[in-house]
Design an enzyme around this catalytic site. Structure first.
Site, PDB file in Angstrom:
ATOM      1  N   SER A   1      -1.977  11.287  -3.943  1.00 23.46           N
ATOM      2  CA  SER A   1      -1.027  10.512  -4.731  1.00 23.46           C
ATOM      3  C   SER A   1      -1.739   9.384  -5.484  1.00 23.46           C
ATOM      4  O   SER A   1      -2.656   9.644  -6.252  1.00 23.46           O
ATOM      5  CB  SER A   1       0.085   9.986  -3.822  1.00 23.46           C
ATOM      6  OG  SER A   1       1.166   9.490  -4.573  1.00 23.46           O
TER       7      SER A   1
ATOM      8  N   ASP B   1      -2.193  16.175  -5.300  1.00 21.14           N
ATOM      9  CA  ASP B   1      -0.979  15.840  -6.041  1.00 21.14           C
ATOM     10  C   ASP B   1      -1.037  14.404  -6.562  1.00 21.14           C
ATOM     11  O   ASP B   1      -0.265  13.541  -6.135  1.00 21.14           O
ATOM     12  CB  ASP B   1       0.271  16.037  -5.181  1.00 21.14           C
ATOM     13  CG  ASP B   1       1.497  16.395  -6.036  1.00 21.14           C
ATOM     14  OD1 ASP B   1       1.325  17.104  -7.050  1.00 21.14           O
ATOM     15  OD2 ASP B   1       2.615  15.969  -5.699  1.00 21.14           O
TER      16      ASP B   1
ATOM     17  N   HIS C   1       5.513  16.726  -2.292  1.00 16.29           N
ATOM     18  CA  HIS C   1       4.407  15.826  -2.639  1.00 16.29           C
ATOM     19  C   HIS C   1       3.377  15.780  -1.499  1.00 16.29           C
ATOM     20  O   HIS C   1       2.162  15.772  -1.747  1.00 16.29           O
ATOM     21  CB  HIS C   1       4.972  14.438  -2.908  1.00 16.29           C
ATOM     22  CG  HIS C   1       4.009  13.466  -3.506  1.00 16.29           C
ATOM     23  ND1 HIS C   1       3.171  13.766  -4.557  1.00 16.29           N
ATOM     24  CD2 HIS C   1       3.761  12.154  -3.199  1.00 16.29           C
ATOM     25  CE1 HIS C   1       2.451  12.701  -4.876  1.00 16.29           C
ATOM     26  NE2 HIS C   1       2.787  11.718  -4.062  1.00 16.29           N
TER      27      HIS C   1
END
Length: 344
Positions: free
Chosen positions: A180, A205, A270
């Site tokens: 992230s 991601d 996610h």
């Protein structure tokens, strides 16, 4: 007391708004409004004027005292800060510059002991003798404000780069692995390392909100390392959808993941990026084959076919990626171990 019918109406409106927001990935929010995660991980619409004001609320100056590095070798660990004497670390016998080094960087609302670090760290240390370094930037990452965490990225990335230069490691044996916002920290660190180019950066991601495909200064980019590998699992929502690396993997299309059900906030999909990478450290090469696709637009509409017979292996270590850049599709299962033949 609120009537049952009115309550059901409110629930219906909520579900409709959630399903509408997840109907298709928004690659680049345009106009006066942009979607930003709130403290619960849900995307909320924010006016750009408010966004600009909030980004200026607090300086992005990050000091070494706010960042901890936890070094692991086998059953040993040692916590170190950049402003401490290097001898303190070397005398601990936890770090060995001759061994391959893997640096793990968590994302927003996480810290050094979060599952992303635990899973990937154990995956490495139980395979062979790696130096594993976990970057704890929770001083900023655990802020309820996504804006504050976003603002800190250049400072955190700079401190990670300083650590790499200070340790004088052989950078052809160094991987940076970030999830992230941590993926963007890894990219920034790769840009700022002075000694030479890092071998590999793995972006799990990479966060999408506030980042743009047209500007690479504050995000992970193909030029940040010799190889930049990106795994997209919630593209267009919490994650970045467009290809960013040397090799970009799109498990199950890269937007939503099996086993996540009604994933209104996108947090399940996610997180799947780091779950897949952690699981890949245990899987044989033949269980992780992904097929080359022609473009991002073809991925969701061609769930069972590949444009060519070119393939790459998702995850694992060492990473086995093609010498040319490309996008790859792989189908995975909705629960661990994710890869391999379908279980009965």
């Amino acid at each position: 007391m609120v009537g049952r019918g009115f309550t059901l109406f409110l629930i219906s409106v909520f579900l409709l708004s959630c399903s509408e927001s997840l109907a298709s990935p928004t690659r680049n929010d345009s106009g006066d409004w942009i979607r930003i995660p709130n403290k619960f991980g849900a995307l909320v619409w924010t006016h750009r004027s408010t966004l600009k004001a909030q980004l200026k609320l607090r300086s992005a100056a990050v000091s070494p005292e706010q960042i901890f590095f936890v070094f692991y070798r086998a059953d040993r660990n040692f916590t170190f800060q950049l402003n401490e004497p290097l001898d303190k670390l070397l005398k601990s016998n936890v770090f060995d510059a001759s061994n391959p080094t893997r640096i793990i960087i968590h994302g927003w609302q996480n810290n050094w002991s979060s599952p992303v670090n635990e899973v990937i760290r154990k995956g490495y240390l139980e395979q062979k003798d790696y130096n594993v370094i976990v970057v704890d930037w929770s001083y900023w990452a655990e802020s309820w404000s996504y804006f504050e965490a976003y603002n800190s990225l250049p400072g955190v990335g700079g401190i990670v780069a300083q650590l790499i230069d200070k340790l004088m490691m052989q950078l052809d044996q160094v991987y940076l692995i970030g999830h992230s916002l941590g993926a963007h920290v890894a990219g920034i660190a790769g840009k700022l390392v002075k000694s030479s180019k890092i071998e590999t950066i793995v972006g799990l991601d990479p966060a999408g909100p506030l980042f743009s495909i047209s500007s690479s200064d504050n995000r992970i980019d193909i030029s940040d390392a010799k190889s930049v590998v990106v795994i997209h699992t919630n593209g267009g929502f919490l994650g970045f959808y467009e290809p960013l690396g040397t090799v970009d993997f799109y498990p199950n299309g890269g937007i939503s993941q099996p086993g996540c059900g009604m994933d209104f906030t996108g947090m399940c999909s996610h997180s799947r990026a780091w779950e897949l990478f952690g699981a890949s450290l245990w899987e044989p090469d033949w269980n992780r084959v992904a097929w080359r696709m022609g473009s991002v637009l073809e991925i969701p509409s061609h769930p069972s076919g590949a444009v060519s017979m070119d393939s790459a292996k998702l995850g694992g270590d060492p990473l086995l990626v093609p010498s040319t850049k490309g996008m790859f599709y792989i189908e995975t299962y909705g629960d661990s171990p994710f890869f391999g033949k379908k279980r009965l």
